[in-house]
Write a protein that holds these residues in place. Structure first.
Motif, PDB file in Angstrom:
ATOM      1  N   ALA A 235      46.692  29.603  42.256  1.00 26.66           N
ATOM      2  CA  ALA A 235      47.704  30.526  41.750  1.00 26.66           C
ATOM      3  C   ALA A 235      47.400  30.953  40.312  1.00 26.66           C
ATOM      4  N   GLN A 236      46.313  30.415  39.718  1.00 25.20           N
ATOM      5  CA  GLN A 236      46.006  30.723  38.327  1.00 25.20           C
ATOM      6  C   GLN A 236      44.559  31.171  38.123  1.00 25.20           C
ATOM      7  N   PRO A 237      44.213  32.348  38.642  1.00 25.08           N
ATOM      8  CA  PRO A 237      42.889  32.890  38.309  1.00 25.08           C
ATOM      9  C   PRO A 237      42.886  33.283  36.827  1.00 25.08           C
ATOM     10  N   ILE A 238      41.778  32.995  36.140  1.00 25.06           N
ATOM     11  CA  ILE A 238      41.742  33.257  34.699  1.00 25.06           C
ATOM     12  C   ILE A 238      40.570  34.126  34.277  1.00 25.06           C
ATOM     13  N   GLY A 239      39.736  34.519  35.223  1.00 26.11           N
ATOM     14  CA  GLY A 239      38.592  35.328  34.852  1.00 26.11           C
ATOM     15  C   GLY A 239      37.764  35.714  36.049  1.00 26.11           C
ATOM     16  N   ILE A 240      36.577  36.214  35.744  1.00 30.49           N
ATOM     17  CA  ILE A 240      35.665  36.715  36.770  1.00 30.49           C
ATOM     18  C   ILE A 240      34.273  36.161  36.496  1.00 30.49           C
ATOM     19  N   TRP A 241      33.664  35.583  37.533  1.00 30.78           N
ATOM     20  CA  TRP A 241      32.262  35.172  37.421  1.00 30.78           C
ATOM     21  C   TRP A 241      31.411  36.373  37.785  1.00 30.78           C
TER      22      TRP A 241
ATOM     23  N   LEU B  36      36.422  35.475  30.701  1.00 27.93           N
ATOM     24  CA  LEU B  36      37.825  35.071  30.727  1.00 27.93           C
ATOM     25  C   LEU B  36      38.645  36.338  30.536  1.00 27.93           C
ATOM     26  N   LEU B  37      39.695  36.508  31.314  1.00 36.01           N
ATOM     27  CA  LEU B  37      40.513  37.710  31.214  1.00 36.01           C
ATOM     28  C   LEU B  37      41.606  37.511  30.165  1.00 36.01           C
ATOM     29  N   ASP B  38      41.484  38.276  29.069  1.00 37.14           N
ATOM     30  CA  ASP B  38      42.490  38.140  28.023  1.00 37.14           C
ATOM     31  C   ASP B  38      43.810  38.817  28.401  1.00 37.14           C
ATOM     32  N   SER B  39      43.827  39.439  29.564  1.00 42.41           N
ATOM     33  CA  SER B  39      45.084  40.024  30.066  1.00 42.41           C
ATOM     34  C   SER B  39      45.945  38.974  30.758  1.00 42.41           C
ATOM     35  N   THR B  40      45.404  37.742  30.916  1.00 37.78           N
ATOM     36  CA  THR B  40      46.195  36.649  31.482  1.00 37.78           C
ATOM     37  C   THR B  40      46.464  35.627  30.382  1.00 37.78           C
ATOM     38  N   GLN B  41      47.638  35.012  30.427  1.00 40.97           N
ATOM     39  CA  GLN B  41      47.987  34.004  29.431  1.00 40.97           C
ATOM     40  C   GLN B  41      47.003  32.844  29.463  1.00 40.97           C
TER      41      GLN B  41
END
Length: 184
Positions: A70-76, A92-97
């Motif tokens: 439930a907590q994806p944080i980025g893209i490989w 790391l996606l800075d659009s997610t907390q």
């Protein structure tokens, strides 16, 4: 967290993993031929079929926070095997907390582990009773607090890549307790 039936293999990076441009990380999520604290050894080529399936099906490997789907944080963006292990590079996606938190924690040196989520397709035991993992179905690579493979870890820019023996012992104790609780 919902039980997925996936196994997890933790790793600390040995060298060259950096946080750059505020959000890009890269390094080894798994090292070949090294015994982890669970007694498993991933063999070279174990990810080949899984990575080929990702390419064929045009899918991307998930980057999760602590194995939580439930907590994806980025893209490989890059996932490949080489002589040393399973190399990953992503954003790391800075659009997610959690993505922002992960970047800050890596930069501060408070978070330094990766862990793979996988299913074992083929394995054998060696003469020491260790499991030799020869074919794995890779599902995700997570950023984690306590990795299982002490010889590898994430490092922020400029940080020494020496590991702390006390932290390794604490990680081993916590992982042992986690595994024991999972058996009950």
């Amino acid at each position: 967290m919902q039980e997925t039936g996936l196994e997890h293999k933790f790793a600390r990076f040995g060298e060259g993993v950096q946080l750059s441009e505020g959000s890009v990380i890269g390094g080894y999520a798994s090292l070949f031929g090294e015994t982890d604290q669970g007694g498993d050894i991933v063999q070279r080529g174990a990810y080949a079929a899984s990575l080929a399936a990702f390419r064929t099906e045009n899918r991307h490997l998930k980057m999760l926070w602590q194995h939580d789907p439930a907590q994806p944080i980025g893209i490989w963006d890059e996932v490949r095997e080489d002589q040393k292990g399973l190399f990953v590079r992503g954003r790391l996606l800075d659009s997610t907390q959690r993505g922002r938190e992960a970047a800050a924690l890596i930069e501060a040196g408070a978070l330094d582990g990766l862990s793979i989520g996988y299913r074992t397709l083929k394995a054998a035991k060696n003469d020491k009773g260790q499991r030799l993992l020869t074919e794995l179905e890779l599902w995700e690579v997570s950023l984690v607090t306590f990795p299982m493979l002490p010889s590898a870890r994430v490092a922020s820019k400029g940080e020494s890549l020496e590991t702390d023996a006390g932290l390794r012992e604490l990680a081993a104790a916590l992982e042992g307790a986690r595994l024991e609780l999972g058996r009950r």
